[in-house]
Design a protein around this motif. Sequence first.
Motif, PDB file in Angstrom:
ATOM      1  N   THR A  34     -12.311 -12.782   5.074  1.00  0.00           N
ATOM      2  CA  THR A  34     -11.986 -11.622   4.243  1.00  0.00           C
ATOM      3  C   THR A  34     -12.802 -10.435   4.737  1.00  0.00           C
ATOM      4  OG1 THR A  34     -11.555 -13.066   2.351  1.00  0.00           O
ATOM      5  CG2 THR A  34     -11.898 -10.722   1.894  1.00  0.00           C
ATOM      6  N   LEU A  35     -12.089  -9.460   5.315  1.00  0.00           N
ATOM      7  CA  LEU A  35     -12.738  -8.300   5.938  1.00  0.00           C
ATOM      8  C   LEU A  35     -11.891  -7.057   5.669  1.00  0.00           C
ATOM      9  CD1 LEU A  35     -13.569 -10.024   9.345  1.00  0.00           C
ATOM     10  CD2 LEU A  35     -15.257  -9.312   7.631  1.00  0.00           C
ATOM     11  N   PRO A  36     -12.464  -5.866   5.816  1.00  0.00           N
ATOM     12  CA  PRO A  36     -11.725  -4.647   5.475  1.00  0.00           C
ATOM     13  C   PRO A  36     -10.773  -4.185   6.582  1.00  0.00           C
ATOM     14  CG  PRO A  36     -13.926  -4.090   6.189  1.00  0.00           C
ATOM     15  CD  PRO A  36     -13.870  -5.594   6.159  1.00  0.00           C
ATOM     16  N   ILE A  37      -9.739  -3.464   6.167  1.00  0.00           N
ATOM     17  CA  ILE A  37      -8.874  -2.739   7.103  1.00  0.00           C
ATOM     18  C   ILE A  37      -9.585  -1.440   7.463  1.00  0.00           C
ATOM     19  CG2 ILE A  37      -6.675  -1.525   7.382  1.00  0.00           C
ATOM     20  CD1 ILE A  37      -5.456  -3.469   5.358  1.00  0.00           C
ATOM     21  N   VAL A  38      -9.798  -1.199   8.741  1.00  0.00           N
ATOM     22  CA  VAL A  38     -10.498   0.028   9.153  1.00  0.00           C
ATOM     23  C   VAL A  38      -9.556   1.024   9.833  1.00  0.00           C
ATOM     24  CG1 VAL A  38     -12.718  -1.137   9.363  1.00  0.00           C
ATOM     25  CG2 VAL A  38     -11.202  -0.970  11.371  1.00  0.00           C
ATOM     26  N   GLY A  39      -8.332   0.586  10.172  1.00  0.00           N
ATOM     27  CA  GLY A  39      -7.408   1.487  10.842  1.00  0.00           C
ATOM     28  C   GLY A  39      -5.973   1.026  10.685  1.00  0.00           C
ATOM     29  N   VAL A  40      -5.055   1.994  10.799  1.00  0.00           N
ATOM     30  CA  VAL A  40      -3.614   1.713  10.757  1.00  0.00           C
ATOM     31  C   VAL A  40      -2.983   2.374  11.983  1.00  0.00           C
ATOM     32  CG1 VAL A  40      -1.454   2.010   9.499  1.00  0.00           C
ATOM     33  CG2 VAL A  40      -3.583   1.616   8.239  1.00  0.00           C
ATOM     34  N   VAL A  41      -2.248   1.586  12.783  1.00  0.00           N
ATOM     35  CA  VAL A  41      -1.578   2.132  13.956  1.00  0.00           C
ATOM     36  C   VAL A  41      -0.080   2.259  13.692  1.00  0.00           C
ATOM     37  CG1 VAL A  41      -3.237   1.274  15.650  1.00  0.00           C
ATOM     38  CG2 VAL A  41      -1.308  -0.164  14.983  1.00  0.00           C
ATOM     39  N   LYS A  42       0.517   3.160  14.417  1.00  0.00           N
ATOM     40  CA  LYS A  42       1.963   3.328  14.330  1.00  0.00           C
ATOM     41  C   LYS A  42       2.643   2.047  14.783  1.00  0.00           C
ATOM     42  CE  LYS A  42       5.685   6.383  15.920  1.00  0.00           C
ATOM     43  NZ  LYS A  42       6.022   7.533  16.781  1.00  0.00           N
ATOM     44  N   ASP A  43       3.779   1.722  14.160  1.00  0.00           N
ATOM     45  CA  ASP A  43       4.505   0.500  14.502  1.00  0.00           C
ATOM     46  C   ASP A  43       4.803   0.419  15.992  1.00  0.00           C
ATOM     47  OD1 ASP A  43       4.653  -0.811  12.094  1.00  0.00           O
ATOM     48  OD2 ASP A  43       6.570   0.089  11.495  1.00  0.00           O
ATOM     49  N   PHE A  44       4.664  -0.790  16.550  1.00  0.00           N
ATOM     50  CA  PHE A  44       5.090  -1.047  17.917  1.00  0.00           C
ATOM     51  C   PHE A  44       5.822  -2.380  17.939  1.00  0.00           C
ATOM     52  CE2 PHE A  44       0.798  -2.725  17.499  1.00  0.00           C
ATOM     53  CZ  PHE A  44       0.850  -3.971  18.096  1.00  0.00           C
ATOM     54  N   HIS A  45       6.715  -2.507  18.870  1.00  0.00           N
ATOM     55  CA  HIS A  45       7.545  -3.706  18.956  1.00  0.00           C
ATOM     56  C   HIS A  45       6.757  -4.837  19.614  1.00  0.00           C
ATOM     57  CE1 HIS A  45      11.372  -1.814  17.762  1.00  0.00           C
ATOM     58  NE2 HIS A  45      10.886  -0.738  18.346  1.00  0.00           N
ATOM     59  N   VAL A  46       6.710  -5.970  18.947  1.00  0.00           N
ATOM     60  CA  VAL A  46       6.042  -7.138  19.520  1.00  0.00           C
ATOM     61  C   VAL A  46       7.040  -8.110  20.136  1.00  0.00           C
ATOM     62  CG1 VAL A  46       4.099  -6.966  17.936  1.00  0.00           C
ATOM     63  CG2 VAL A  46       6.055  -8.374  17.312  1.00  0.00           C
ATOM     64  N   LYS A  47       8.313  -7.872  19.856  1.00  0.00           N
ATOM     65  CA  LYS A  47       9.386  -8.688  20.436  1.00  0.00           C
ATOM     66  C   LYS A  47      10.461  -7.735  20.953  1.00  0.00           C
ATOM     67  CE  LYS A  47       9.498 -11.124  16.568  1.00  0.00           C
ATOM     68  NZ  LYS A  47       9.832 -12.110  15.524  1.00  0.00           N
ATOM     69  N   SER A  48      11.626  -8.250  21.205  1.00  0.00           N
ATOM     70  CA  SER A  48      12.697  -7.399  21.714  1.00  0.00           C
ATOM     71  C   SER A  48      13.261  -6.538  20.585  1.00  0.00           C
ATOM     72  CB  SER A  48      13.819  -8.261  22.306  1.00  0.00           C
ATOM     73  OG  SER A  48      14.599  -8.842  21.277  1.00  0.00           O
ATOM     74  N   LEU A  49      14.105  -5.592  20.972  1.00  0.00           N
ATOM     75  CA  LEU A  49      14.718  -4.697  19.990  1.00  0.00           C
ATOM     76  C   LEU A  49      15.833  -5.387  19.208  1.00  0.00           C
ATOM     77  CD1 LEU A  49      14.872  -1.452  22.128  1.00  0.00           C
ATOM     78  CD2 LEU A  49      13.317  -1.941  20.260  1.00  0.00           C
ATOM     79  N   ARG A  50      16.095  -6.639  19.527  1.00  0.00           N
ATOM     80  CA  ARG A  50      17.022  -7.408  18.690  1.00  0.00           C
ATOM     81  C   ARG A  50      16.401  -7.699  17.330  1.00  0.00           C
ATOM     82  NH1 ARG A  50      16.611 -10.734  23.223  1.00  0.00           N
ATOM     83  NH2 ARG A  50      18.195 -10.396  24.809  1.00  0.00           N
ATOM     84  N   PHE A  76       0.848  -1.196   0.000  1.00  0.00           N
ATOM     85  CA  PHE A  76       0.000   0.000   0.000  1.00  0.00           C
ATOM     86  C   PHE A  76       0.885   1.249   0.000  1.00  0.00           C
ATOM     87  CE2 PHE A  76      -2.733  -3.124   2.344  1.00  0.00           C
ATOM     88  CZ  PHE A  76      -3.680  -3.277   1.334  1.00  0.00           C
ATOM     89  N   VAL A  77       0.499   2.262  -0.723  1.00  0.00           N
ATOM     90  CA  VAL A  77       1.344   3.452  -0.872  1.00  0.00           C
ATOM     91  C   VAL A  77       1.356   4.313   0.381  1.00  0.00           C
ATOM     92  CG1 VAL A  77       1.102   3.546  -3.384  1.00  0.00           C
ATOM     93  CG2 VAL A  77      -0.566   4.734  -1.937  1.00  0.00           C
ATOM     94  N   SER A  78       0.328   4.207   1.207  1.00  0.00           N
ATOM     95  CA  SER A  78       0.255   5.008   2.427  1.00  0.00           C
ATOM     96  C   SER A  78      -0.757   4.368   3.371  1.00  0.00           C
ATOM     97  CB  SER A  78      -0.184   6.437   2.108  1.00  0.00           C
ATOM     98  OG  SER A  78      -1.524   6.445   1.635  1.00  0.00           O
ATOM     99  N   PRO A  79      -0.727   4.742   4.660  1.00  0.00           N
ATOM    100  CA  PRO A  79      -1.738   4.230   5.581  1.00  0.00           C
ATOM    101  C   PRO A  79      -3.160   4.561   5.132  1.00  0.00           C
ATOM    102  CG  PRO A  79       0.059   5.214   6.806  1.00  0.00           C
ATOM    103  CD  PRO A  79       0.319   5.525   5.368  1.00  0.00           C
ATOM    104  N   GLU A  80      -3.351   5.771   4.583  1.00  0.00           N
ATOM    105  CA  GLU A  80      -4.689   6.151   4.123  1.00  0.00           C
ATOM    106  C   GLU A  80      -5.157   5.257   2.983  1.00  0.00           C
ATOM    107  OE1 GLU A  80      -2.875   9.349   6.358  1.00  0.00           O
ATOM    108  OE2 GLU A  80      -2.169   8.195   4.615  1.00  0.00           O
ATOM    109  N   ALA A  81      -4.209   4.847   2.116  1.00  0.00           N
ATOM    110  CA  ALA A  81      -4.574   4.008   0.970  1.00  0.00           C
ATOM    111  C   ALA A  81      -5.010   2.610   1.401  1.00  0.00           C
ATOM    112  CB  ALA A  81      -3.397   3.905   0.004  1.00  0.00           C
ATOM    113  N   ALA A  82      -4.584   2.178   2.601  1.00  0.00           N
ATOM    114  CA  ALA A  82      -4.949   0.835   3.065  1.00  0.00           C
ATOM    115  C   ALA A  82      -6.355   0.776   3.642  1.00  0.00           C
ATOM    116  CB  ALA A  82      -3.944   0.382   4.128  1.00  0.00           C
ATOM    117  N   ILE A  83      -6.884   1.913   4.051  1.00  0.00           N
ATOM    118  CA  ILE A  83      -8.208   1.921   4.675  1.00  0.00           C
ATOM    119  C   ILE A  83      -9.261   1.441   3.690  1.00  0.00           C
ATOM    120  CG2 ILE A  83      -9.949   3.334   5.831  1.00  0.00           C
ATOM    121  CD1 ILE A  83      -7.311   2.952   7.386  1.00  0.00           C
ATOM    122  N   GLY A  84     -10.085   0.498   4.143  1.00  0.00           N
ATOM    123  CA  GLY A  84     -11.156  -0.037   3.314  1.00  0.00           C
ATOM    124  C   GLY A  84     -10.755  -1.205   2.443  1.00  0.00           C
TER     125      GLY A  84
END
Length: 798
Positions: free
Chosen positions: A590-606, A573-581
Amino acid sequence: MLHSYLKTALRNLIHNKRHFLVNITGLMVGFGAFLLISIVVQYVKEYDNFHTKRDRIYRIVRSDLKGGGFGTGAPFPYAEGLRTDYPQLEKVAGIYGDKNVQVTIPGKDGATVKKFSEAEGVFFAEPSFFEMFDFRMLTGNAVNGLQEQNTALLSRDMANKYFGDWQQATGKMIRAYGRYIRITGVMETPPDNTDFSLGMVISYVTLQPLGFGVNDWVGITNNYVLVLAKEGYTEGQLNALLPGFITKHVPASHAGYQLSLQPLKDIHTDKRFETFSGRVFSKEIITALRLIGIFLLIIACVNFVNLSTANAISRAREVGVRKVLGSNREQLLLQFLGETGLSCFVAMSGALILAMALLPFLSALLEMRISLSVLPVIPAVSFILFLWAIVTVLAGFYPALVLSGFNPMNALKSRLNAENPRGIHLRRGLVTFQFVIAQVLIIGTLIVIAQTNYFRNADMGFSKEAIITAEFPHDSVSRTRFDYLRDALMHQSGVREVSFSLFAPAGEDFWATDFKLGSNHTDKADLIVNMKPADTNYFNIYKMQLLAGRVYYDADTVSEFVVNETLVKKAGFVSPEAAIGQPITVMNKTLPIVGVVKDFHVKSLRDPIDPVVMTTFKRIYKTANIRIETGKARSTIAAIEALWNKNYPDYTFKYSFMDQTLADYYKQENQLAQLFKIFAGIAIFISCLGLYGLISFMALRRKKEIGIRKVLGADVMTIVMLMSREFTILIALAFAIATPLAWYFMNDWLQQFSFRMEIGAGVFVVTLLFSLVIAWLTVGHSAIKAALADPVKSLRTE
């Protein structure tokens, strides 16, 4: 003759007490550090070394075909498939490790008598596992005892904890995973240095009624597959068979990895792959510790050489007399080597006492139960004697060569020059070498500390302060109490917000699944994504930043998706806005993307940030995320625990602070930082002992010069600067050598982290200033003392 040598050696050591104490202290500290490091390295090398078939045991591991990813988990059917397909394998065993398992001990009437939460140590294993490994049984038979569903073995320690006496455990019942499990045997508690810390081993066939995907060739969990190769088959021969296994059993859409064998001896030292405990002592750290130990021993020997050669002139007349009376060079060489051997013996004895005294501290620091017992008696004694002989030769040969080589006529007429150019250059070179090692360790210490501080202060992409997480029962009955539990928690004083989810934002637990764009109508996935099912308040409690769209609406089932920035980029997707819907397919929905959140770490910083998909899925929630008021933490947690015990009487309340969970990711780096601090301190200490000895010698030998300078008008500061200038130049030279070496090795170490600090000039400036200050403080006392001496007295006595 031997008696004469010994008497002379003792007389000389007593006469030169300061010289002897400085030498002995340096050698003792160097010896002690080397011994401690050797014990740690030997302890790590002994991991799982007690299994008689260890050389033929391997673990199946995965590596991504596209590179960059490694894994240890294997689908449950792998064990049976390998057993069926490859007669080259003598035994195959699956073993699944679980964490935070709730265990209750029922009484005669079925009521709960005791309850426990086992953070680790609970496994499901096939009977063949105990045919491969040598875990000693105290009662029962491991192979027979794990044939049926709902049966288990306990370790001695766990059996004592549950029933008071392990001898009474066999035949008793416990309750775990919502079912009664019969104890069929007790095994000896495994030693600490094993990657299979078995506390409870439940029969592998029990996995099926618990709902695990035992026939799923795609799903990857915390399930290991171990194989025992038949005699005569090599690792390379068996690895060549594994690509065919993938082709035969794994759907092409999920075959994005290759399999290989990892020898049992490498499991604890290969940082690419995890262990059940999460503890890995990498080969790189082992190599670094070995090098540090060797260098600390070398600089201790360098100290001895430096001080002995500097002090050689004081024994010139003794050598002259002995030579005149008939001693040859070989006899003198043996005499002085014998004196060195005696000094080394005293230092080694002190080092052994020092190592035994400090071993508990080192064990606590590394969270290992290390003891001297890891060193077998005969090899250990042989090693210590060999080390004593090597150090005696290294530290004593050159000084003995210098002393035995004095010309007797010059020695008796006091014509030997204390400032021999070759001797001066040697001492300068040795001092420089010492400070090169010390400064490399200082720079390394500062960089490791800076990286751990970076971990501690880095933005994880979500708020972690004042949040506790606690697991609750996720059976169907408990799920009906969600709303009641939320309301009850919100009415507790000190509780600010509550959210329910499958997992916390970051942690060891994960759920990886396929992701397809809406335009993809094939069976092949576009990405593998990390699923984070949670209710809508999850975004508020963790203060996640929304970049586009909105948060999904609250629901009991999967109805909408929120994704992170990384997924937007990887999906094209070219931008977060382009991914909406845009429609996406996850979990066969199969369902739509309704939001995009800023990246967050799900594991360690390694690790790099994974693509993440978030949605509602109430049926699988098992974690309560609770934000509390920091000033009321103790009372609030006590109130929450009381509420827990009331609603879930058979479930142990176990919580963790989110910031502590994240800090635990970096235990090894923190331990490494502490080790570097200790060893850098030792290196500086030994180097400063050498400086102290040399400046004392210089002050003694230059007493007449200093007296003349004072008579001619030199002040104290001028004399102090004169005596300090040489050492300042040597430390600056050592710094020039140490800087590129330290930068190369530490920059290489930092490359293992996806997120890391930049090595700035400040690290090197601090190292240089610290080295200079320490050296000036060491040199300053003797230099000032020499400068303040009465010149008349100095000139008269000289």
